[in-house]
Design a protein around this motif. Structure first.
Motif, PDB file in Angstrom:
ATOM      1  N   GLY A 159      -7.328  -4.989   5.462  1.00 26.98           N
ATOM      2  CA  GLY A 159      -8.135  -3.890   4.960  1.00 26.98           C
ATOM      3  C   GLY A 159      -9.582  -4.299   4.792  1.00 26.98           C
ATOM      4  O   GLY A 159      -9.899  -5.483   4.625  1.00 26.98           O
ATOM      5  N   THR A 160     -10.453  -3.321   4.821  1.00 25.70           N
ATOM      6  CA  THR A 160     -11.866  -3.597   4.626  1.00 25.70           C
ATOM      7  C   THR A 160     -12.588  -2.345   4.150  1.00 25.70           C
ATOM      8  O   THR A 160     -12.167  -1.217   4.432  1.00 25.70           O
ATOM      9  CB  THR A 160     -12.520  -4.097   5.931  1.00 25.70           C
ATOM     10  OG1 THR A 160     -13.875  -4.447   5.682  1.00 25.70           O
ATOM     11  CG2 THR A 160     -12.472  -3.024   7.012  1.00 25.70           C
ATOM     12  N   GLY A 161     -13.652  -2.568   3.427  1.00 23.42           N
ATOM     13  CA  GLY A 161     -14.572  -1.488   3.121  1.00 23.42           C
ATOM     14  C   GLY A 161     -15.672  -1.459   4.170  1.00 23.42           C
ATOM     15  O   GLY A 161     -15.871  -2.406   4.928  1.00 23.42           O
TER      16      GLY A 161
ATOM     17  N   PRO B  61       0.800  -1.232   0.000  1.00 27.11           N
ATOM     18  CA  PRO B  61       0.000   0.000   0.000  1.00 27.11           C
ATOM     19  C   PRO B  61       0.824   1.269   0.000  1.00 27.11           C
ATOM     20  O   PRO B  61       0.316   2.334  -0.360  1.00 27.11           O
ATOM     21  CB  PRO B  61      -0.839  -0.127   1.279  1.00 27.11           C
ATOM     22  CG  PRO B  61      -0.132  -1.129   2.117  1.00 27.11           C
ATOM     23  CD  PRO B  61       0.547  -2.070   1.184  1.00 27.11           C
ATOM     24  N   SER B  62       2.086   1.191   0.386  1.00 26.55           N
ATOM     25  CA  SER B  62       2.949   2.377   0.379  1.00 26.55           C
ATOM     26  C   SER B  62       3.591   2.618  -0.987  1.00 26.55           C
ATOM     27  O   SER B  62       4.309   3.602  -1.163  1.00 26.55           O
ATOM     28  CB  SER B  62       4.073   2.211   1.416  1.00 26.55           C
ATOM     29  OG  SER B  62       4.891   1.090   1.086  1.00 26.55           O
TER      30      SER B  62
ATOM     31  N   PHE C 116     -10.669   1.131   5.133  1.00 26.52           N
ATOM     32  CA  PHE C 116      -9.649   1.213   6.174  1.00 26.52           C
ATOM     33  C   PHE C 116      -8.600   0.142   5.923  1.00 26.52           C
ATOM     34  O   PHE C 116      -8.930  -0.999   5.605  1.00 26.52           O
ATOM     35  CB  PHE C 116     -10.270   1.001   7.561  1.00 26.52           C
ATOM     36  CG  PHE C 116      -9.237   0.820   8.649  1.00 26.52           C
ATOM     37  CD1 PHE C 116      -8.549   1.919   9.148  1.00 26.52           C
ATOM     38  CD2 PHE C 116      -8.946  -0.439   9.151  1.00 26.52           C
ATOM     39  CE1 PHE C 116      -7.585   1.748  10.144  1.00 26.52           C
ATOM     40  CE2 PHE C 116      -7.991  -0.611  10.141  1.00 26.52           C
ATOM     41  CZ  PHE C 116      -7.306   0.487  10.647  1.00 26.52           C
ATOM     42  N   ASN C 117      -7.321   0.510   6.038  1.00 26.22           N
ATOM     43  CA  ASN C 117      -6.214  -0.440   5.933  1.00 26.22           C
ATOM     44  C   ASN C 117      -5.263  -0.258   7.102  1.00 26.22           C
ATOM     45  O   ASN C 117      -4.982   0.880   7.512  1.00 26.22           O
ATOM     46  CB  ASN C 117      -5.405  -0.234   4.638  1.00 26.22           C
ATOM     47  CG  ASN C 117      -6.163  -0.642   3.395  1.00 26.22           C
ATOM     48  OD1 ASN C 117      -7.109  -1.409   3.466  1.00 26.22           O
ATOM     49  ND2 ASN C 117      -5.749  -0.116   2.256  1.00 26.22           N
ATOM     50  N   PHE C 118      -4.759  -1.366   7.602  1.00 25.43           N
ATOM     51  CA  PHE C 118      -3.685  -1.328   8.592  1.00 25.43           C
ATOM     52  C   PHE C 118      -2.563  -2.230   8.105  1.00 25.43           C
ATOM     53  O   PHE C 118      -2.809  -3.364   7.678  1.00 25.43           O
ATOM     54  CB  PHE C 118      -4.153  -1.801   9.976  1.00 25.43           C
ATOM     55  CG  PHE C 118      -3.014  -1.923  10.953  1.00 25.43           C
ATOM     56  CD1 PHE C 118      -2.457  -0.784  11.528  1.00 25.43           C
ATOM     57  CD2 PHE C 118      -2.483  -3.164  11.264  1.00 25.43           C
ATOM     58  CE1 PHE C 118      -1.393  -0.896  12.406  1.00 25.43           C
ATOM     59  CE2 PHE C 118      -1.414  -3.285  12.148  1.00 25.43           C
ATOM     60  CZ  PHE C 118      -0.870  -2.143  12.724  1.00 25.43           C
TER      61      PHE C 118
ATOM     62  N   GLU D 161      -1.213   3.281   8.461  1.00 29.17           N
ATOM     63  CA  GLU D 161      -2.652   3.307   8.650  1.00 29.17           C
ATOM     64  C   GLU D 161      -3.258   4.168   7.548  1.00 29.17           C
ATOM     65  O   GLU D 161      -2.715   5.233   7.213  1.00 29.17           O
ATOM     66  CB  GLU D 161      -3.019   3.890  10.012  1.00 29.17           C
ATOM     67  CG  GLU D 161      -2.424   3.148  11.205  1.00 29.17           C
ATOM     68  CD  GLU D 161      -0.990   3.515  11.472  1.00 29.17           C
ATOM     69  OE1 GLU D 161      -0.168   2.586  11.725  1.00 29.17           O
ATOM     70  OE2 GLU D 161      -0.657   4.717  11.399  1.00 29.17           O
ATOM     71  N   PHE D 162      -4.380   3.716   7.016  1.00 26.36           N
ATOM     72  CA  PHE D 162      -5.065   4.441   5.949  1.00 26.36           C
ATOM     73  C   PHE D 162      -6.562   4.424   6.216  1.00 26.36           C
ATOM     74  O   PHE D 162      -7.134   3.383   6.545  1.00 26.36           O
ATOM     75  CB  PHE D 162      -4.775   3.788   4.592  1.00 26.36           C
ATOM     76  CG  PHE D 162      -5.611   4.334   3.469  1.00 26.36           C
ATOM     77  CD1 PHE D 162      -5.208   5.468   2.778  1.00 26.36           C
ATOM     78  CD2 PHE D 162      -6.811   3.727   3.099  1.00 26.36           C
ATOM     79  CE1 PHE D 162      -5.979   5.983   1.740  1.00 26.36           C
ATOM     80  CE2 PHE D 162      -7.587   4.226   2.060  1.00 26.36           C
ATOM     81  CZ  PHE D 162      -7.165   5.357   1.377  1.00 26.36           C
TER      82      PHE D 162
END
Length: 800
Positions: A797-799, A107-108, A213-215, A225-226
């Motif tokens: 991650g999840t929506g 994700p980065s 949301f993502n960790f 964290e996103f």
């Protein structure tokens, strides 16, 4: 909104009676391809029911059109090659990286990392996660010769054309990356894109309220964290927006130092019924990174991954890591708008604004008995002990402060077989760059990382600067093009011309032989292109174009060593533009099986500008070297298959033969460089990727092999070929309460744990002494980027 993946059986029900009264044999291929689509949300569904015809005894067929399904992460699972290739109709080489690939990477990941598998692209990694930038070349041309845009706004630094990919859009918000390897778009807002363009676009805000949301946690104490929030349709107005925030931190994989990044993306938009569209996107970034050092070949061979700045301070040690940090804040905003006037005419208008403020750290040891600001010598008691005989270490970061507004507008008019475009681009920028000296405490720590506290003053009471300059750049560009479509769009012929006028006004505020330097520059760049569709699947294209690169602002200023007062670089108002003529001949196949393209290319450069990294008074700086003429020829190939049992392979490769056309003048001696291989130009590159995605289990594996590369014009030093491989493994769950398609993902980078030099930071003319009669030119060691070792990162991650 249900995000539960639809089963293949459900699609079979849709297609069982897809076409009443018509043989299904001809539909098997598209049905099979559609059955492989198991996305989560319906993008669009249309049903067509033709009315009865009195002349027929049976009713007309009922056509049911079901478009692709898109998941929370934007993945369609139908893109050829796992999202690394897409259907194109442009009459030039174009490679597109889509969501199906982007969503499976770390994700980065930055745009540099995400485009590395495309043909001709060589990514020089500087760290595993991309937060330190690194570099990228395309067909042997450095990143500062490639024009990068986000939502239509230019990203390259207007002064040096440098690009820092870690500063821009988060990968979760990135829709696609479009790489034009050779020819810049006619209206592209760049004055340094002699090597093509890379255009990035954000995802649109979701139609329904929700978010994501993502960790993430991984090697080298990495955590991220996103969070994104989507408004959905606001009060049924058609306006929708999203805003996201992310935070990233990691420790350096070699030597001391950490990286920290805080980032915000925002987008608001509205589509109108007549096809008009308005949007505003903003990308805000704040980083505080420690630099990695770039070793010479001998330092790499001696220290390997231990080569870096010093962890502990010793007196007058300019390599202490706390002096080599990069605090920086920037904002890029763009408001792309498309207004439909009538069926023939439309207007595009994109205002944008770029702001940046930050510092690149450095340190210098000055002798109290003689130190310099510009070409003026001073002597004073710097450490306050009553004498002027000591050497004193001072913190000396280079600070930049940039304001950059502009806009691009065009009128588009369709008449008969012609699509005519006339446009204008304007930009004004103010960039201040200054290097003040400041004191450090007893532990070696600077009073502030920005270097604007506890400053050193000259005997006449002014702040002591090594550099203090302002550049004003004004750009006016006019472009006119016509796209002619004939034979029911089977044949397209494009013709266009652009005139770009650049004024650079540089003011040097330190004592110098040159106070002000002004450059007025104008270039005309015509383009011709043609594309012919042989049939529905096959097409050929031919391009002939010109590009230019206006000299960077470094040519405006004379720079001096603060320790010796010697001239490091002289101002040169007569520096010539780099100019290139490029031709391409290509073929594409786009069918039910997959997509394939091949392109032959040829470049002829004059005044080839090669960017190098140099160490001046303890800090890295960039310089532009006029390497004269260059000829580059080669072939790019890429291919990707559509889903077969959920597998989608991709392959790409390049052969490049880039040679220097003339001898290079160095210290009054012409080095015999004519016919030598150009720097940063690997002869061969090869990439292979394999994607698997059945809607729940997914994975991606990629291998990249890059041939050896020369780092000097004399070809007397190079880095060896290297190979890296990355693997992604993941699983998407079904909806669980308010959680939409939660997923687990593991990314493994450099699986083979290869220790390698990934690219060339500091190019030199020669690494070994060259003799010419009674004269000689001493060799200077190039410097290199160090590729990161094995790293793993886990993401949940999840929506919602």
């Amino acid at each position: 909104m249900s995000l539960l993946p639809l089963s293949v059986d459900r699609y079979r029900m849709h297609f069982r009676y897809l076409l009443v009264g018509t043989s299904l044999s001809g539909m098997l291929t598209p049905i099979a391809a559609f059955a492989a689509t198991t996305g989560d949300t319906t993008e669009k569904t249309a049903v067509q029911k033709p009315g009865n015809n009195a002349s027929t005894s049976a009713p007309g067929p009922e056509l049911i059109k079901v478009t692709r399904k898109i998941g929370v992460d934007g993945v369609t699972r139908t893109a050829a090659g796992g999202g690394l290739i897409t259907e194109e109709s442009a009459p030039k080489s174009v490679s597109t990286v889509g969501r199906d690939y982007i969503a499976k990477q770390p994700p980065s990941a930055t745009v540099f990392q995400l485009m590395k598998m495309s043909p001709g692209v060589n990514f020089s990694a500087n760290d595993p996660y991309g937060v330190n930038g690194g570099d990228v070349t395309v067909r042997g041309l450095d990143s500062n010769q490639i024009g990068f845009t986000l939502e239509g706004a230019p990203l390259n630094d207007i002064a040096s054309y440098a690009i820092f990919p870690q500063e821009y859009v988060d990968s979760e918000n990135l829709r696609q990356i479009r790489i034009a390897q050779g020819t810049a778009d006619l209206g592209a807002p760049h004055i340094g894109a002699s090597g093509g363009t890379v255009n990035m676009s954000m995802l649109d805000p979701a139609a329904k309220a929700g978010g994501q949301f993502n960790f993430t946690y991984g090697s080298f104490a990495a955590d991220r964290e996103f969070l994104r929030l989507d408004s959905g349709d606001i009060a049924k107005s058609g306006v929708r927006a999203f805003i996201s925030y992310s935070h990233f931190h990691d420790d350096h994989f070699r030597g001391p130092g950490t990286d920290n990044r805080n980032h915000v993306d925002f987008k608001i938009m509205k589509n109108f019924d007549n096809g008009s569209r308005m949007a505003l996107s903003v990308s805000y970034n704040q980083t505080f990174n420690a630099f990695y050092s770039n070793p010479t070949l001998s330092q790499w061979q001696t220290s390997g991954l231990h080569s870096n700045y010093d962890q502990n301070y010793t007196q007058n040690d300019a390599s202490y890591y706390q002096y080599h940090t990069n605090p920086y804040t920037n904002v890029v905003a763009a408001a792309p708008m498309h207004f439909v006037i009538n069926k023939s005419a439309s207007v595009n208008f994109t205002p944008y604004f770029w702001y940046g403020y930050g510092a690149g750290g450095g340190a210098t040891v000055l002798n109290e008995s003689g130190y310099y600001s510009g070409n003026v010598k001073y002597s004073s008691d710097l450490n306050g002990n009553g004498t002027t005989n000591d050497k004193v270490l001072l913190y000396s970061p280079t600070i930049s402060h940039t304001y950059r507004p502009g806009y691009i507008t065009s009128l588009n008019y369709n008449v008969a077989h012609n699509k005519i475009t006339a446009g204008y681009w304007f930009e004004y920028s103010n960039e201040a760059q200054f290097t003040p000296f400041s004191y450090v405490d007893g532990n070696g720590s600077p009073a502030s990382t920005m270097g604007q506290q506890n400053n050193v003053y000259t005997p006449n009471g002014s702040v002591l600067y090594n550099r203090n300059q302002i550049t004003y750049t004004t750009v006016n560009a006019l472009f006119l093009g016509d796209s002619i479509s004939l034979f029911h769009d089977r044949f397209n012929f494009d013709i266009g011309v652009k005139e770009t006028m650049v004024r650079r006004d540089g003011t040097n505020l330190i004592p110098s032989t040159t106070y002000k330097t002004i450059i007025n520059d104008a270039q005309v760049t015509p383009q011709l292109a043609a594309r012919y569709k042989i049939d529905r699947h096959n097409q050929v294209f031919l391009t002939a174009s010109t590009n230019f690169r206006s000299p960077p602002n470094a040519t405006l200023f004379a720079n001096y060593s603060s320790t010796t007062g010697s001239l490091v670089t002289a101002s040169n108002a007569k520096q010539k533009d780099e100019y290139s003529i490029e031709e391409e001949l290509g073929y594409r196949y786009q069918g039910n099986i997959g997509d394939f393209s091949v392109a032959l290319f040829n470049y002829n450069f004059v005044n080839r500008q090669v960017t190098s990294q140099v160490l001046i008074d303890g800090a890295y700086d960039t310089e532009s070297i006029n390497a004269g003429g260059q000829t580059s020829r080669g072939i790019d190939i890429e291919a990707g298959l559509r889903p077969w049992h959920h597998f989608r392979p991709y392959i790409a490769g390049e052969y490049l033969h880039a040679t220097i056309d003339n001898n290079f003048l160095s210290n009054g001696v012409y080095l015999p460089t004519a016919g030598k291989i150009a720097v940063r130009s690997p002869k061969f590159q090869f990439s292979f990727a394999l994607d698997y995605d059945d809607g729940h289990f997914f994975g991606n594996a990629g291998i990249k092999w890059v041939d050896s590369q020369y780092s000097t014009f004399m070809n007397d030093q190079s880095i060896p070929a290297y190979v890296t491989s990355d693997i992604t493994l993941g699983y998407r769950f079904s909806n669980f309460g308010p959680l939409h398609s939660p997923q687990l993902r593991l990314n493994f980078m450099n699986v083979g744990n290869n220790h390698y030099l990934s690219g060339i930071a500091g190019v030199q003319a020669n690494a070994k002494t060259v003799y010419s009669g009674t004269k000689s030119v001493a060799g200077v060691n190039p410097t290199y980027y160090v590729g990161s070792p094995f790293a793993a990162i886990f993401t949940f991650g999840t929506g919602f």
